[in-house]
Design a protein around this motif. Structure first.
Motif, PDB file in Angstrom:
ATOM      1  N   THR A   1       0.844  -1.200   0.000  1.00 60.76           N
ATOM      2  CA  THR A   1       0.000   0.000   0.000  1.00 60.76           C
ATOM      3  C   THR A   1       0.875   1.243   0.000  1.00 60.76           C
ATOM      4  O   THR A   1       0.677   2.164  -0.801  1.00 60.76           O
ATOM      5  N   ARG A   2       1.859   1.255   0.871  1.00 62.50           N
ATOM      6  CA  ARG A   2       2.728   2.432   0.996  1.00 62.50           C
ATOM      7  C   ARG A   2       3.675   2.554  -0.197  1.00 62.50           C
ATOM      8  O   ARG A   2       3.930   3.659  -0.686  1.00 62.50           O
ATOM      9  N   THR A   3       4.202   1.439  -0.677  1.00 61.15           N
ATOM     10  CA  THR A   3       5.134   1.494  -1.803  1.00 61.15           C
ATOM     11  C   THR A   3       4.447   2.017  -3.059  1.00 61.15           C
ATOM     12  O   THR A   3       5.021   2.815  -3.811  1.00 61.15           O
ATOM     13  N   ALA A   4       3.205   1.584  -3.288  1.00 56.01           N
ATOM     14  CA  ALA A   4       2.459   2.104  -4.439  1.00 56.01           C
ATOM     15  C   ALA A   4       2.276   3.617  -4.325  1.00 56.01           C
ATOM     16  O   ALA A   4       2.417   4.352  -5.314  1.00 56.01           O
ATOM     17  N   LEU A   5       1.975   4.081  -3.119  1.00 56.04           N
ATOM     18  CA  LEU A   5       1.812   5.525  -2.920  1.00 56.04           C
ATOM     19  C   LEU A   5       3.132   6.265  -3.102  1.00 56.04           C
ATOM     20  O   LEU A   5       3.174   7.358  -3.687  1.00 56.04           O
ATOM     21  N   LEU A   6       4.231   5.684  -2.631  1.00 52.52           N
ATOM     22  CA  LEU A   6       5.541   6.322  -2.790  1.00 52.52           C
ATOM     23  C   LEU A   6       5.922   6.445  -4.262  1.00 52.52           C
ATOM     24  O   LEU A   6       6.434   7.476  -4.694  1.00 52.52           O
ATOM     25  N   ILE A   7       5.680   5.369  -5.029  1.00 52.74           N
ATOM     26  CA  ILE A   7       5.968   5.431  -6.465  1.00 52.74           C
ATOM     27  C   ILE A   7       5.160   6.547  -7.110  1.00 52.74           C
ATOM     28  O   ILE A   7       5.673   7.321  -7.927  1.00 52.74           O
ATOM     29  N   SER A   8       3.891   6.662  -6.717  1.00 55.44           N
ATOM     30  CA  SER A   8       3.032   7.686  -7.324  1.00 55.44           C
ATOM     31  C   SER A   8       3.508   9.099  -6.983  1.00 55.44           C
ATOM     32  O   SER A   8       3.315  10.027  -7.773  1.00 55.44           O
ATOM     33  N   LEU A   9       4.129   9.277  -5.827  1.00 51.81           N
ATOM     34  CA  LEU A   9       4.604  10.610  -5.437  1.00 51.81           C
ATOM     35  C   LEU A   9       5.695  11.117  -6.376  1.00 51.81           C
ATOM     36  O   LEU A   9       5.840  12.329  -6.575  1.00 51.81           O
ATOM     37  N   TYR A  10       6.474  10.193  -6.932  1.00 52.53           N
ATOM     38  CA  TYR A  10       7.567  10.586  -7.831  1.00 52.53           C
ATOM     39  C   TYR A  10       7.174  10.485  -9.303  1.00 52.53           C
ATOM     40  O   TYR A  10       7.926  10.928 -10.169  1.00 52.53           O
ATOM     41  N   ALA A  11       6.016   9.902  -9.586  1.00 52.41           N
ATOM     42  CA  ALA A  11       5.558   9.792 -10.972  1.00 52.41           C
ATOM     43  C   ALA A  11       5.080  11.155 -11.462  1.00 52.41           C
ATOM     44  O   ALA A  11       4.261  11.802 -10.809  1.00 52.41           O
ATOM     45  N   THR A  12       5.608  11.584 -12.590  1.00 49.78           N
ATOM     46  CA  THR A  12       5.162  12.850 -13.176  1.00 49.78           C
ATOM     47  C   THR A  12       4.102  12.630 -14.248  1.00 49.78           C
ATOM     48  O   THR A  12       3.678  13.569 -14.901  1.00 49.78           O
ATOM     49  N   ASP A  13       3.663  11.397 -14.390  1.00 57.35           N
ATOM     50  CA  ASP A  13       2.559  11.075 -15.292  1.00 57.35           C
ATOM     51  C   ASP A  13       1.307  10.888 -14.439  1.00 57.35           C
ATOM     52  O   ASP A  13       1.248   9.971 -13.614  1.00 57.35           O
ATOM     53  N   PRO A  14       0.279  11.728 -14.602  1.00 58.56           N
ATOM     54  CA  PRO A  14      -0.903  11.627 -13.747  1.00 58.56           C
ATOM     55  C   PRO A  14      -1.670  10.323 -13.915  1.00 58.56           C
ATOM     56  O   PRO A  14      -2.367   9.886 -13.002  1.00 58.56           O
ATOM     57  N   ALA A  15      -1.549   9.674 -15.080  1.00 64.35           N
ATOM     58  CA  ALA A  15      -2.190   8.375 -15.265  1.00 64.35           C
ATOM     59  C   ALA A  15      -1.558   7.341 -14.341  1.00 64.35           C
ATOM     60  O   ALA A  15      -2.263   6.510 -13.743  1.00 64.35           O
ATOM     61  N   VAL A  16      -0.238   7.378 -14.220  1.00 70.27           N
ATOM     62  CA  VAL A  16       0.454   6.467 -13.308  1.00 70.27           C
ATOM     63  C   VAL A  16       0.019   6.740 -11.874  1.00 70.27           C
ATOM     64  O   VAL A  16      -0.219   5.819 -11.090  1.00 70.27           O
ATOM     65  N   GLN A  17      -0.107   8.008 -11.525  1.00 68.10           N
ATOM     66  CA  GLN A  17      -0.541   8.365 -10.167  1.00 68.10           C
ATOM     67  C   GLN A  17      -1.910   7.750  -9.860  1.00 68.10           C
ATOM     68  O   GLN A  17      -2.128   7.190  -8.782  1.00 68.10           O
ATOM     69  N   SER A  18      -2.830   7.838 -10.808  1.00 70.73           N
ATOM     70  CA  SER A  18      -4.186   7.311 -10.586  1.00 70.73           C
ATOM     71  C   SER A  18      -4.195   5.792 -10.510  1.00 70.73           C
ATOM     72  O   SER A  18      -4.877   5.206  -9.662  1.00 70.73           O
ATOM     73  N   ILE A  19      -3.450   5.140 -11.397  1.00 69.75           N
ATOM     74  CA  ILE A  19      -3.407   3.679 -11.383  1.00 69.75           C
ATOM     75  C   ILE A  19      -2.771   3.181 -10.082  1.00 69.75           C
ATOM     76  O   ILE A  19      -3.260   2.232  -9.455  1.00 69.75           O
ATOM     77  N   MET A  20      -1.706   3.837  -9.643  1.00 68.30           N
ATOM     78  CA  MET A  20      -1.061   3.419  -8.398  1.00 68.30           C
ATOM     79  C   MET A  20      -1.967   3.675  -7.200  1.00 68.30           C
ATOM     80  O   MET A  20      -1.908   2.939  -6.205  1.00 68.30           O
ATOM     81  N   ALA A  21      -2.810   4.685  -7.283  1.00 69.61           N
ATOM     82  CA  ALA A  21      -3.769   4.932  -6.198  1.00 69.61           C
ATOM     83  C   ALA A  21      -4.757   3.775  -6.075  1.00 69.61           C
ATOM     84  O   ALA A  21      -5.096   3.339  -4.967  1.00 69.61           O
ATOM     85  N   VAL A  22      -5.217   3.246  -7.221  1.00 70.96           N
ATOM     86  CA  VAL A  22      -6.135   2.098  -7.195  1.00 70.96           C
ATOM     87  C   VAL A  22      -5.420   0.862  -6.660  1.00 70.96           C
ATOM     88  O   VAL A  22      -5.963   0.115  -5.836  1.00 70.96           O
TER      89      VAL A  22
END
Length: 347
Positions: A94-115
């Motif tokens: 859960t936390r690792t997915a959120l951490l990856i999303s924090l550094y992703a500059t692609d908003p699609a990646v941010q949304s997918i990692m949130a799910v």
């Protein structure tokens, strides 16, 4: 390789384009338009992930409550140890997915990692739910302590722990790539000896509620593994300076080390469980490693294990290669609340 620390993506930068210029270390406005993203097919991945929605306490555990005490001592011990293992894997996801999303500059990646993060939280809750259904609070707590106390489990998880914490301390492009490698291993291989244990019980008509829960988790993890492998390949393609022989050797070495540790763990936890052939399980682990390597754009390292040696598992879990089915008369799987039916047996 360059080792500059990546900055966390800004929440909103209106001067930047909506379509990201790079997955990590790029520029984007922070505004997500699914019709204008760098990797358009990832919208389908997002839709598949969202379509997998389920909740733990809507799976009927009534038969498991009655059956748990009738399991053999070895089966009960393996049940608790494997739940302990799975909880040590899903909780940090859960936390690792959120951490990856924090550094992703692609908003699609941010949304997918949130799910993905949300689904990992559901998985972890499900382990609490199944244990609360069948054992006392003291036994539940003991199972959840195993990730901190069991020597074999600690050894098995050591490399994963090291890499995940390296990413926290040093968020470089290299550590993002290495964390994606270990996430692929986790999603695509580390869970599978545990999953097989519960499916083996189910084929003996034991603990069917638990195996049903595991099949939903397994379905999610297959989708997570598919996306993480694609994210790894795309990130490496955008940053070819990391696509070196040394890095490829690192990936193969850590896959092979992980296979050895996974086989050691499975031998330890499944040794006295009736119905599971440990040599077959070792082959299955190698088969899963080969499959994840292929998905990541790499070559197989176990040429004698390109086929699934435990084909009976296909009846219990969704897979990439066939129709989604469940294990009651191979009907097409649809998630249905037990409140809408008279229990899971009616599916």
């Amino acid at each position: 390789m360059p080792r500059a620390l990546l900055e966390k993506a800004k929440t909103l930068e209106p001067l930047n384009p909506n379509k990201s210029t790079a997955l990590f270390g790029g520029k984007s406005s922070g505004i997500l338009n699914w019709n204008d993203i760098a990797y358009p097919h990832w919208h389908k991945m997002y839709k598949r992930l969202v379509g997998n929605y389920w909740q733990a306490d809507e799976v009927n555990m009534s038969s498991d409550v009655k059956q748990f005490s009738s399991l053999t001592t070895e089966e009960r011990e393996a049940y608790l140890k494997i739940i302990g293992l799975l909880s040590t894997l899903d909780a940090p996801q859960t936390r690792t997915a959120l951490l990856i999303s924090l550094y992703a500059t692609d908003p699609a990646v941010q949304s997918i990692m949130a799910v993905i993060a949300q689904q990992e939280a559901v998985h972890n809750e499900s382990y609490s739910y199944v244990l609360s259904s069948v054992v006392s609070l003291d036994e539940q707590n003991k199972a959840f302590q195993l990730g901190r106390t069991d020597a074999v489990l600690l050894k098995r998880n050591a490399n994963l722990v090291e890499q995940y914490n390296n990413f926290v301390d040093n968020p470089t492009m290299e550590n993002i790539l290495k964390t994606l490698v270990y996430t692929s291993l986790l999603e695509g291989m580390f869970f599978y000896s545990g999953f097989a244990f519960f499916y083996n019980l189910a084929r003996q008509n034991k603990m069917v509620g638990t195996s049903t829960m595991i099949s939903y988790i397994n379905r999610d993890e297959l989708e997570h593994g598919r996306f993480i492998a694609e994210l790894f390949r795309a990130t490496l393609a955008e940053n070819p300076e990391y696509n070196t022989e040394d890095f490829t050797d690192w990936v193969y070495t850590h896959f092979q080390e992980s296979v050895v540790l996974e086989i050691e763990w499975s031998n330890y936890v499944l040794e006295d469980v009736e119905g599971i052939d440990l040599d077959e399980m070792a082959g299955y682990i190698k088969y899963r490693a080969n499959k994840m390597l292929r998905m990541m754009g790499l070559s197989e390292v176990y040429p004698e294990h390109v086929d699934n040696p435990m084909k009976w598992i296909r009846a219990y879990v969704d897979n990439f290669d066939g129709t989604k089915t469940d294990f009651f008369e191979q009907k097409s799987r649809q998630y249905t609340k037990t409140s809408d039916l008279n229990g899971f047996d009616d599916l």
